[in-house]
Design a protein around this motif. Structure first.
Motif, PDB file in Angstrom:
ATOM      1  N   GLY A   1      -9.428  -8.339  15.568  1.00  0.00           N
ATOM      2  CA  GLY A   1      -9.311  -6.917  15.303  1.00  0.00           C
ATOM      3  C   GLY A   1      -8.254  -6.634  14.264  1.00  0.00           C
ATOM      4  O   GLY A   1      -7.543  -7.523  13.789  1.00  0.00           O
ATOM      5  N   ASP A   2      -8.167  -5.376  13.901  1.00  0.00           N
ATOM      6  CA  ASP A   2      -7.189  -4.967  12.899  1.00  0.00           C
ATOM      7  C   ASP A   2      -5.775  -5.145  13.422  1.00  0.00           C
ATOM      8  O   ASP A   2      -5.503  -4.910  14.603  1.00  0.00           O
ATOM      9  CB  ASP A   2      -7.402  -3.505  12.527  1.00  0.00           C
ATOM     10  CG  ASP A   2      -8.761  -3.251  11.911  1.00  0.00           C
ATOM     11  OD1 ASP A   2      -9.168  -2.076  11.844  1.00  0.00           O
ATOM     12  OD2 ASP A   2      -9.424  -4.223  11.510  1.00  0.00           O
TER      13      ASP A   2
ATOM     14  N   THR B   1      -4.271  -7.131   8.497  1.00  0.00           N
ATOM     15  CA  THR B   1      -5.579  -7.755   8.661  1.00  0.00           C
ATOM     16  C   THR B   1      -6.541  -6.660   9.068  1.00  0.00           C
ATOM     17  O   THR B   1      -6.287  -5.945  10.046  1.00  0.00           O
ATOM     18  CB  THR B   1      -5.555  -8.835   9.750  1.00  0.00           C
ATOM     19  OG1 THR B   1      -4.585  -9.827   9.411  1.00  0.00           O
ATOM     20  CG2 THR B   1      -6.927  -9.486   9.906  1.00  0.00           C
ATOM     21  N   ALA B   2      -7.602  -6.493   8.293  1.00  0.00           N
ATOM     22  CA  ALA B   2      -8.545  -5.416   8.603  1.00  0.00           C
ATOM     23  C   ALA B   2      -9.874  -5.693   7.924  1.00  0.00           C
ATOM     24  O   ALA B   2      -9.933  -6.391   6.913  1.00  0.00           O
ATOM     25  CB  ALA B   2      -7.995  -4.071   8.132  1.00  0.00           C
ATOM     26  N   THR B   3     -10.915  -5.119   8.490  1.00  0.00           N
ATOM     27  CA  THR B   3     -12.199  -5.143   7.804  1.00  0.00           C
ATOM     28  C   THR B   3     -12.225  -3.964   6.838  1.00  0.00           C
ATOM     29  O   THR B   3     -11.745  -2.869   7.147  1.00  0.00           O
ATOM     30  CB  THR B   3     -13.347  -5.011   8.815  1.00  0.00           C
ATOM     31  OG1 THR B   3     -13.115  -3.857   9.630  1.00  0.00           O
ATOM     32  CG2 THR B   3     -13.413  -6.232   9.712  1.00  0.00           C
TER      33      THR B   3
ATOM     34  N   THR C   1      -3.236  -8.534   0.759  1.00  0.00           N
ATOM     35  CA  THR C   1      -3.286  -7.673   1.970  1.00  0.00           C
ATOM     36  C   THR C   1      -1.885  -7.245   2.377  1.00  0.00           C
ATOM     37  O   THR C   1      -1.443  -7.447   3.519  1.00  0.00           O
ATOM     38  CB  THR C   1      -4.029  -8.353   3.143  1.00  0.00           C
ATOM     39  OG1 THR C   1      -3.349  -9.555   3.522  1.00  0.00           O
ATOM     40  CG2 THR C   1      -5.452  -8.660   2.761  1.00  0.00           C
ATOM     41  N   SER C   2      -1.177  -6.642   1.426  1.00  0.00           N
ATOM     42  CA  SER C   2       0.211  -6.263   1.689  1.00  0.00           C
ATOM     43  C   SER C   2       0.481  -4.826   1.274  1.00  0.00           C
ATOM     44  O   SER C   2      -0.257  -4.235   0.472  1.00  0.00           O
ATOM     45  CB  SER C   2       1.167  -7.201   0.939  1.00  0.00           C
ATOM     46  OG  SER C   2       0.994  -7.069  -0.459  1.00  0.00           O
ATOM     47  N   PHE C   3       1.559  -4.284   1.827  1.00  0.00           N
ATOM     48  CA  PHE C   3       1.972  -2.904   1.530  1.00  0.00           C
ATOM     49  C   PHE C   3       3.481  -2.853   1.744  1.00  0.00           C
ATOM     50  O   PHE C   3       3.997  -2.166   2.610  1.00  0.00           O
ATOM     51  CB  PHE C   3       1.222  -1.942   2.451  1.00  0.00           C
ATOM     52  CG  PHE C   3       1.314  -0.491   2.064  1.00  0.00           C
ATOM     53  CD1 PHE C   3       1.724   0.460   2.992  1.00  0.00           C
ATOM     54  CD2 PHE C   3       0.960  -0.051   0.801  1.00  0.00           C
ATOM     55  CE1 PHE C   3       1.795   1.805   2.654  1.00  0.00           C
ATOM     56  CE2 PHE C   3       1.021   1.285   0.452  1.00  0.00           C
ATOM     57  CZ  PHE C   3       1.451   2.211   1.388  1.00  0.00           C
TER      58      PHE C   3
ATOM     59  N   VAL D   1      -3.013   1.911  13.716  1.00  0.00           N
ATOM     60  CA  VAL D   1      -2.566   0.615  14.220  1.00  0.00           C
ATOM     61  C   VAL D   1      -1.223   0.336  13.557  1.00  0.00           C
ATOM     62  O   VAL D   1      -1.126   0.290  12.320  1.00  0.00           O
ATOM     63  CB  VAL D   1      -3.575  -0.495  13.883  1.00  0.00           C
ATOM     64  CG1 VAL D   1      -3.028  -1.852  14.335  1.00  0.00           C
ATOM     65  CG2 VAL D   1      -4.926  -0.212  14.533  1.00  0.00           C
ATOM     66  N   PHE D   2      -0.192   0.147  14.371  1.00  0.00           N
ATOM     67  CA  PHE D   2       1.169   0.023  13.871  1.00  0.00           C
ATOM     68  C   PHE D   2       1.661  -1.412  13.879  1.00  0.00           C
ATOM     69  O   PHE D   2       1.287  -2.216  14.736  1.00  0.00           O
ATOM     70  CB  PHE D   2       2.129   0.841  14.748  1.00  0.00           C
ATOM     71  CG  PHE D   2       2.029   2.324  14.573  1.00  0.00           C
ATOM     72  CD1 PHE D   2       1.153   3.066  15.347  1.00  0.00           C
ATOM     73  CD2 PHE D   2       2.826   2.972  13.648  1.00  0.00           C
ATOM     74  CE1 PHE D   2       1.064   4.439  15.191  1.00  0.00           C
ATOM     75  CE2 PHE D   2       2.744   4.348  13.490  1.00  0.00           C
ATOM     76  CZ  PHE D   2       1.858   5.079  14.258  1.00  0.00           C
TER      77      PHE D   2
END
Lengths: 114, 113
Positions: free
Chosen positions: A1-2, A26-28, A71-73, A103-104
């Protein structure tokens, strides 16, 4: 999951130092990404957001760029102040229609010393 | 600031007692959410509502129930509190016109002895 992963805290810096708080996800698909800030004794406030790849969110001198390749922020600020002391949460939003669920990450406590 | 209040702000209770937390909004937003905040976990979604009498479970819903009989109020109930439910609880709201943004209340600190 995310899921969202932030760098471990706490982080302690001196005033005017450069700040980076790492965040990966991590996410779709390509969810919107957020940084929320929680000052002592208060609820969360939205600090900045980015809704698509390569977007840069900015507010109050803080910036974060949506990097789909990594996949970063990551959250950055060039010169921190004592008033920036708070807990910072990276988050993504899940769900396309109806209620959208955040999602935190686990949060990073930042302390700035004068 | 979004008009969101939570009550009580602090509560201490004993294991096995029922507890109800209230979230009240003056923004007329459609969606409302309950999160819990625990060290090392960030915030996790307990339940959410997408309209009056319409609710659904989040990722940590066991031991909790919710009700929403009118737009402005969203209640979270612990039927029989346990020590593992000691936490800080946050309510949030969002609006379809600003779907990406959620606005948070000030939180309720609950201690279960």
């Amino acid at each position: 999951g995310d899921s969202v992963t932030q760098m471990e805290g706490p982080v302690t810096l001196s005033e005017e130092a450069f700040l980076t708080i790492n965040c990966t996800y991590t996410a779709t698909g390509y969810p919107s990404l957020f940084w929320y800030v929680q000052y002592p004794g208060e609820g969360l406030q939205l600090l900045l957001k980015a809704t698509k790849a390569d977007d840069k969110g900015s507010n109050k001198g803080f910036e974060a760029t949506y990097r789909k390749e990594t996949t970063s922020f990551h959250l950055e600020k060039g010169s921190v102040q004592v008033s920036d002391s708070a807990v910072y949460f990276c988050a993504l939003i899940r769900g396309r229609e109806g209620a959208q669920k955040l999602v935190f990450g686990q949060g990073t406590r930042l302390t700035i010393n004068p | 600031d979004a008009g969101i209040t939570q009550s009580p702000r602090h509560k201490v209770t004993e294991t096995g007692t029922p507890v109800t937390l209230r979230c009240h909004q003056t923004e007329n937003h459609r969606y409302m959410y309950w999160y819990r905040q625990d060290p090392g976990h960030g915030l996790r979604l307990i339940h959410y509502s997408y309209g009056v009498k319409d609710t659904d479970k989040g990722e940590v819903s066991d031991g909790y129930s919710v009700s929403r009989s009118k737009t402005e109020d969203f209640l979270l109930t612990l039927e029989s509190a346990t020590s593992s439910q000691t936490s800080v609880y946050f309510c949030a709201i969002s609006d379809p016109r600003q779907r990406d943004e959620q606005f948070f209340g000030p939180g309720t600190r609950l201690t279960v002895l």
